[in-house]
Design a protein around this motif. Sequence first.
Motif, PDB file in Angstrom:
ATOM      1  N   ASN A 221       0.931  -1.324   0.300  1.00 48.23           N
ATOM      2  CA  ASN A 221       0.050   0.015  -0.124  1.00 48.23           C
ATOM      3  C   ASN A 221       0.864   1.307   0.116  1.00 48.23           C
ATOM      4  O   ASN A 221       0.687   2.222  -0.589  1.00 48.23           O
TER       5      ASN A 221
ATOM      6  N   LYS B  52       1.642   4.157  -3.299  1.00 45.50           N
ATOM      7  CA  LYS B  52       1.387   5.624  -3.070  1.00 45.50           C
ATOM      8  C   LYS B  52       2.653   6.134  -3.506  1.00 45.50           C
ATOM      9  O   LYS B  52       2.529   7.342  -4.190  1.00 45.50           O
TER      10      LYS B  52
ATOM     11  N   THR C 110       2.677   6.392  -7.391  1.00 41.26           N
ATOM     12  CA  THR C 110       1.843   7.365  -7.820  1.00 41.26           C
ATOM     13  C   THR C 110       2.398   8.682  -7.962  1.00 41.26           C
ATOM     14  O   THR C 110       2.276   9.555  -8.955  1.00 41.26           O
TER      15      THR C 110
ATOM     16  N   ASN D 293      -8.175   5.548  -2.824  1.00 36.75           N
ATOM     17  CA  ASN D 293      -7.799   5.842  -1.722  1.00 36.75           C
ATOM     18  C   ASN D 293      -8.118   4.841  -0.544  1.00 36.75           C
ATOM     19  O   ASN D 293      -7.076   4.546   0.294  1.00 36.75           O
ATOM     20  N   SER D 294      -9.037   4.283  -0.689  1.00 37.80           N
ATOM     21  CA  SER D 294      -9.454   3.118   0.383  1.00 37.80           C
ATOM     22  C   SER D 294      -9.125   1.791  -0.192  1.00 37.80           C
ATOM     23  O   SER D 294      -9.047   1.730  -1.347  1.00 37.80           O
TER      24      SER D 294
ATOM     25  N   LEU E 119      -9.345   0.209  -3.689  1.00 34.87           N
ATOM     26  CA  LEU E 119      -8.140  -0.151  -4.289  1.00 34.87           C
ATOM     27  C   LEU E 119      -8.305  -1.754  -5.029  1.00 34.87           C
ATOM     28  O   LEU E 119      -7.794  -1.747  -6.148  1.00 34.87           O
TER      29      LEU E 119
END
Length: 548
Positions: free
Chosen positions: A85, A89, A92, A122-123, A127
Amino acid sequence: MFCYQCEQTKRNDAIAGCASQQGTCGKNEITSDLQDILVYLLQGVAQYHYRLAKLKGVDNQAAEFTLYGLFTTLTNVNFNATRFNVMIKEATTLRDRLKAEYEALEPNHAPLNPAASFIPANSPAELLQQASIASVKAGEETVGADVIGLRVLILYGLKGVAAYAYHAWVLGFKDDKINLEMARLLDYLATSPTDIEELLQQALAVGELNLQVMALLEKANTDSFGAQTVTQVRITPVAGKAILVSGHDLHDLHQILEQTSGKNINVYTHGEMLPAHAYGKLKAYPHLVGNYGGAWQNQQQEFADFPGAIIVTSNCLVEPQVSYRQRIFTAGPVGWSGVRHIQDGNFAPAIQAAAALAGFKETEAEKTITVGFGRHTLLGAAETVVNAVKQGAIKHFFLIGGCDGAVPGRNYYTELAEQTPENTVIMTLGCGKYRFNKQDFGTIGGLPRLLDIGQCNDAYVAIEIAKALAGAFNCGVNDLPLSLMVSWFEQKATAVFLSLLALNVKNIHLGPSLPAYLTPNLLAVLQERFAVKANKTAQLDLAEALAA
């Protein structure tokens, strides 16, 4: 989830691949889907990085993150969903920075492919709902299994290349041409290519890239730690506190040796770390006392029996058992939820654990095995080898090795080694050697019959030796009395396999089973062009090799 990147892939009539809630390796569907999304984002990173690099040079952050990110998705490396996770991020953010820089230079550029604009939810739940777009099987109903198989052959080969390149990177060795080609190939995959012949050529390009990377890693290892020399390695315990270091990362091992110096803690290697004993700078540490255990698939029993701290520096990690979960540590790309992870090369937590544990109570009678037949050793003995061939003392060379694994059928490699005639030489590498490396095969032509070349990346060494022999006898590699009996398990072996094909090496025996992503049509192409062979029995394959 769907995954079929390794040899332990589930196989049945309905589907070839791990598609349930958990793969054979222990990876759950959440982690598997997050890995797919990370790889998809790395294709987006590559699209901007490749174009930007041609304008202003390779971006070091993008290059390193790509290598590290792909490495974490290899089989038996990282099972920690939380870390994926975080990396999603980070990927990205990195992609968006590269996008802004590229668009500032090329505001009117042509549209890029979907991974360049993919926005992760986001959650966590949302995802995971996006995972289907990143699946390796995405679009199969339209393009067919052969196209998908070639795409993943390229992707899985690139994962192996990334692992080797990252090991070199942490030692300070990198090459912009390599990183640019890595970006180009990921950018190519992002186009969702469909041309079979073009895909085959790009797969061979991965093999060519891996040759460059293996050469760079060999240079990184030898420049950092000295050329390998023939060394006797103890395989029985020494009384005292102990740390066991598994995996492939010589940089991590060196740091551990430095940080344990003078602390009365003995360091043992495990699995593919065995060749470390042949490097002068590493074996100069007196507390690097030996090798413990064998190949990765036996670690649950071997780690349970080891009376000290354990550090896994790269693949292959198997689910840590309760009996040793509190004394095992991960480093670098490796991870398992609930297992302590070493940060920034500070191995103090593992060292403290080792100091608090009992260690080995007694010193057992010494037994040894021999390692260190790397490029410098064997090319230095090339004249001896050539003369032995010319005089008839050596009739044939066998490369028997690669990845080991738990799937039935790998006793084939033990039987093969044991049945080789006394006038033949066995070269071995990878953890496949543990199937037979404690046996005494005698000597031939002034050399041991069994030559341990090193880790799986030292396939480069075997290639250089073959090229040297071909030069000495004024023939091609395929004309040599040389048989390649290669065992594969995960994606680094895929990269090595592609390297051999890129060199037009033929008659490779690949086993114990063939990759599930090689469809019957693809396998037929490889058999026609490169005479790739599936294992039969050790006796039949040995007879065929010696009759050639």
